[in-house]
Design a protein around this motif. Sequence first.
Motif, short mmCIF file in Angstrom:
data_model
loop_
_atom_site.label_atom_id
_atom_site.label_comp_id
_atom_site.label_asym_id
_atom_site.label_seq_id
_atom_site.Cartn_x
_atom_site.Cartn_y
_atom_site.Cartn_z
N UNK A 68 67.74 -2.07 78.76
CA UNK A 68 68.27 -0.73 78.60
C UNK A 68 67.80 -0.14 77.28
N UNK A 69 67.61 1.16 77.27
CA UNK A 69 67.29 1.89 76.04
C UNK A 69 68.49 2.75 75.71
N UNK A 70 68.78 2.88 74.41
CA UNK A 70 69.93 3.68 73.98
C UNK A 70 69.44 5.04 73.48
N UNK A 71 70.17 6.07 73.84
CA UNK A 71 69.89 7.41 73.34
C UNK A 71 71.01 7.74 72.36
N UNK A 72 70.62 7.89 71.09
CA UNK A 72 71.58 8.05 70.00
C UNK A 72 71.20 9.24 69.12
N UNK A 73 72.17 9.78 68.39
CA UNK A 73 71.81 10.76 67.35
C UNK A 73 70.92 10.08 66.32
N UNK A 74 69.93 10.78 65.78
CA UNK A 74 69.00 10.19 64.83
C UNK A 74 69.71 9.60 63.62
N UNK A 75 70.83 10.18 63.21
CA UNK A 75 71.55 9.68 62.04
C UNK A 75 72.08 8.27 62.26
N UNK A 76 72.33 7.87 63.52
CA UNK A 76 72.87 6.54 63.81
C UNK A 76 71.82 5.45 63.79
N UNK A 77 70.55 5.78 63.80
CA UNK A 77 69.51 4.77 63.96
C UNK A 77 69.28 3.93 62.72
N UNK A 78 69.66 4.40 61.55
CA UNK A 78 69.42 3.61 60.34
C UNK A 78 70.26 2.34 60.32
N UNK A 79 71.34 2.30 61.10
CA UNK A 79 72.18 1.10 61.16
C UNK A 79 71.83 0.21 62.35
#
Length: 105
Positions: A68-79
Amino acid sequence: MLNLKNMELVTLINTVSEVTGKNFIIDPGVKGRVNVVSTTEIDNDEFYHLFLSILQAHGYIVVEGEEFSKILPQANTKNNSTQISSMANDSIITTAIPIKNVVAS
């Protein structure tokens, strides 16, 4: 040809999943409407690249996973420690480089 007028972002994600066979986990905050006009035909790979660009333009990013791939707000990707998709030609990849033998300040 692809012409999307005021399409819900979640509807676009469902369409991409059907066309590409990819599975997505969608963050509850993913919302918005999409407008895209295309005058030429695009294949499935180009469609996925376009999809990644649309998400980026709306402040979202795809974090690729095994099944599965997750679609997230860009701000959440640093964690997030998993691989961020680099399939779009215009994607931005952030890499943390540990500092050794240098004063941190």
